[in-house]
Design a protein around this motif. Structure first.
Motif, PDB file in Angstrom:
ATOM      1  N   ALA A   1       0.717  -1.146  -0.064  1.00 14.34           N
ATOM      2  CA  ALA A   1       0.047   0.061  -0.069  1.00 14.34           C
ATOM      3  C   ALA A   1       0.917   1.140  -0.120  1.00 14.34           C
ATOM      4  CB  ALA A   1      -1.109   0.041   1.306  1.00 14.34           C
ATOM      5  N   GLU A   2       1.832   1.135   0.594  1.00 16.97           N
ATOM      6  CA  GLU A   2       2.880   2.310   0.667  1.00 16.97           C
ATOM      7  C   GLU A   2       3.410   2.687  -0.550  1.00 16.97           C
ATOM      8  OE1 GLU A   2       6.840   4.015   3.128  1.00 16.97           O
ATOM      9  OE2 GLU A   2       6.344   1.820   2.999  1.00 16.97           O
TER      10      GLU A   2
ATOM     11  N   SER B   1       4.937  -8.481  -7.658  1.00 21.19           N
ATOM     12  CA  SER B   1       5.680  -8.736  -6.443  1.00 21.19           C
ATOM     13  C   SER B   1       4.846  -8.657  -5.218  1.00 21.19           C
ATOM     14  CB  SER B   1       6.765  -7.710  -6.441  1.00 21.19           C
ATOM     15  OG  SER B   1       7.812  -8.015  -5.456  1.00 21.19           O
ATOM     16  N   GLY B   2       4.618  -9.707  -4.751  1.00 21.10           N
ATOM     17  CA  GLY B   2       3.573  -9.915  -3.516  1.00 21.10           C
ATOM     18  C   GLY B   2       4.119  -8.960  -2.393  1.00 21.10           C
ATOM     19  N   THR B   3       5.427  -8.905  -1.934  1.00 23.48           N
ATOM     20  CA  THR B   3       6.036  -8.466  -0.691  1.00 23.48           C
ATOM     21  C   THR B   3       5.139  -9.000   0.482  1.00 23.48           C
ATOM     22  OG1 THR B   3       4.541  -6.283  -0.857  1.00 23.48           O
ATOM     23  CG2 THR B   3       6.840  -6.291  -2.073  1.00 23.48           C
ATOM     24  N   TYR B   4       4.513 -10.171   0.281  1.00 25.18           N
ATOM     25  CA  TYR B   4       3.986 -10.819   1.423  1.00 25.18           C
ATOM     26  C   TYR B   4       5.100 -11.276   2.602  1.00 25.18           C
ATOM     27  CZ  TYR B   4      -0.222 -10.631  -1.250  1.00 25.18           C
ATOM     28  OH  TYR B   4      -1.424 -10.090  -1.911  1.00 25.18           O
ATOM     29  N   ASP B   5       4.459 -11.096   3.832  1.00 24.01           N
ATOM     30  CA  ASP B   5       5.452 -11.366   4.881  1.00 24.01           C
ATOM     31  C   ASP B   5       6.874 -10.496   5.272  1.00 24.01           C
ATOM     32  OD1 ASP B   5       3.747 -13.629   6.466  1.00 24.01           O
ATOM     33  OD2 ASP B   5       4.154 -14.511   4.466  1.00 24.01           O
ATOM     34  N   ALA B   6       6.773  -9.350   4.324  1.00 27.78           N
ATOM     35  CA  ALA B   6       7.871  -8.489   4.265  1.00 27.78           C
ATOM     36  C   ALA B   6       7.774  -7.459   5.267  1.00 27.78           C
ATOM     37  CB  ALA B   6       8.271  -7.983   2.917  1.00 27.78           C
ATOM     38  N   GLY B   7       6.670  -7.434   6.181  1.00 28.45           N
ATOM     39  CA  GLY B   7       6.437  -6.394   6.948  1.00 28.45           C
ATOM     40  C   GLY B   7       5.859  -5.108   6.358  1.00 28.45           C
ATOM     41  N   THR B   8       5.097  -5.179   5.338  1.00 29.74           N
ATOM     42  CA  THR B   8       4.496  -3.918   4.917  1.00 29.74           C
ATOM     43  C   THR B   8       2.848  -4.362   4.599  1.00 29.74           C
ATOM     44  OG1 THR B   8       4.424  -2.658   2.878  1.00 29.74           O
ATOM     45  CG2 THR B   8       4.729  -4.681   2.590  1.00 29.74           C
TER      46      THR B   8
END
Length: 372
Positions: A269-270, A298-305
């Motif tokens: 979201a950022e 690029s999911g960026t899941y479990d990356a603290g975002t």
């Protein structure tokens, strides 16, 4: 997926003033959002069955280090990613990040990256019914044919090399496929040094893809000029739509497209905004500026975002694809977005590596000798 279409408000015709209109039947209630969206979601799921998502960035390794016990094959509510949700999201392959906290540098960065590689292999071994380690485009396809989700190691931070090309070669033997070129003396805000250019040449010879997300503009431009293999931006959206430092301005998106590289738009979201439509806006923009062969996910899941609504975990990809289909994306270009472009880049890197290995031996360059 909620709100993919605006609510339809039925209107009624008004009879002539001197006529007594027949009673109108009460308008039928609008179907629930799920029912209205079902045809588009069904079409998205059918498309993803043949062209699943190749996810460019998963932070699962960092998240797992904080759990005392986990079982990815039955599901983990504490995570954004597990095998059931990957299957629901029609994910066929994903890159597992080996990135470290910024404070980890020097020799510790090298050993910590090796520890993450060891953990990655242990996790894949512990979940053989759902996951399979892969290295090439062919192995990804083989994993999919066997009903497994392919796991590729990387990206790792450039600090993991400890300024040594021998370490780069060792990491490649252990499976590393992507290296992020930032945060070192040879890949900094000032761009690539001579040693940095030698790192890129050796990466080309080994088949390690360069990740330029978070790199300086000077570094990006120099890598695009120096690399014979396609490059990635594993977590970059369009800066014209959202001025995040990791997002790319249009001139760099165009240069990336000209070099046949890949901008992997993050579901963060950022960087993209709080809704599915915001993510789709970025995908539209990158597709228009860089070209349909230079955009991926690029999911960026479990990356603290934080993630956009309805894309809170790895199961949400069909909702995003349904939005793109609703916007008129051709199915051929959606297939490139989800699967084909990543396959092309991997094959391109491997072809470049085979050619380079015929031309040059392993590099013996050192930071001290090259940059003085």
């Amino acid at each position: 997926m909620a709100d993919l279409q605006d609510e339809l408000h039925p209107t009624t015709e008004v009879g002539a003033p001197d006529e007594l209109p027949e009673p109108f039947p009460a308008p039928a209630p609008a179907p629930p959002a799920r029912d209205r969206d079902a045809p588009c979601l069904d079409r998205a799921r059918a498309l993803l069955a043949g062209h699943p998502v190749a996810d460019g960035y998963c932070g699962l390794l960092s998240a797992l280090r904080g759990l005392p016990w986990y079982d990815l094959e039955t599901g983990e509510s504490a995570l954004d990613t597990d095998v059931p949700r990957l299957r629901e999201g029609r994910v066929g392959a994903l890159f597992w990040s080996l990135h470290l906290p910024e404070a980890v540098t020097g020799d510790r960065a090298m050993s910590a990256t090796l520890e993450r590689l060891d953990l990655l292999r242990a996790v894949v071994r512990a979940h053989p019914e759902g996951l399979r380690l892969a290295d090439t485009a062919g192995e990804i396809s083989d994993a999919r044919s066997c009903g497994r989700i392919a796991v590729l190691p990387g990206p790792a931070g450039a600090a993991a090399l400890a300024d040594s090309l021998a370490v780069l070669r060792s990491l490649r033997v252990l499976g590393l496929r992507v290296l992020t070129l930032s945060g070192t003396s040879w890949a900094s805000g000032a761009g690539l040094t001579r040693f940095g250019e030698e790192v890129v040449r050796e990466m080309n010879r080994l088949g390690v893809l360069a990740d330029l997300s978070g790199a300086s503009e000077a570094t990006i431009r120099r890598v695009l000029a120096a690399s014979k293999a396609p490059v990635l931006c594993t977590r970059s959206a369009a800066r014209a739509l959202r001025p995040h430092p990791a997002n790319l301005p249009d001139e760099l998106l165009a240069a990336l497209g000209a070099a046949k590289g890949l901008c992997m738009v993050p579901l963060a979201a950022e960087q993209t905004g709080p809704t599915v439509r915001d993510v789709a806006d970025h995908l539209d923009h990158v597709r228009r500026v860089a070209g349909p062969e230079s955009v991926a996910l690029s999911g960026t899941y479990d990356a603290g975002t934080a993630h956009p609504r309805e894309l809170g975990d790895a199961s949400g990809y069909p909702r995003l694809v349904a939005e793109l289909l609703e916007r008129g994306w051709p199915e051929t270009e959606v297939a490139l977005l989800t699967w084909g472009n990543v396959q092309r880049v991997l094959r391109g890197a491997d072809f470049t590596a085979r050619a380079a290995q015929l031309r040059r031996p392993p590099s013996t360059a050192t930071l001290a000798e090259t940059d003085g």
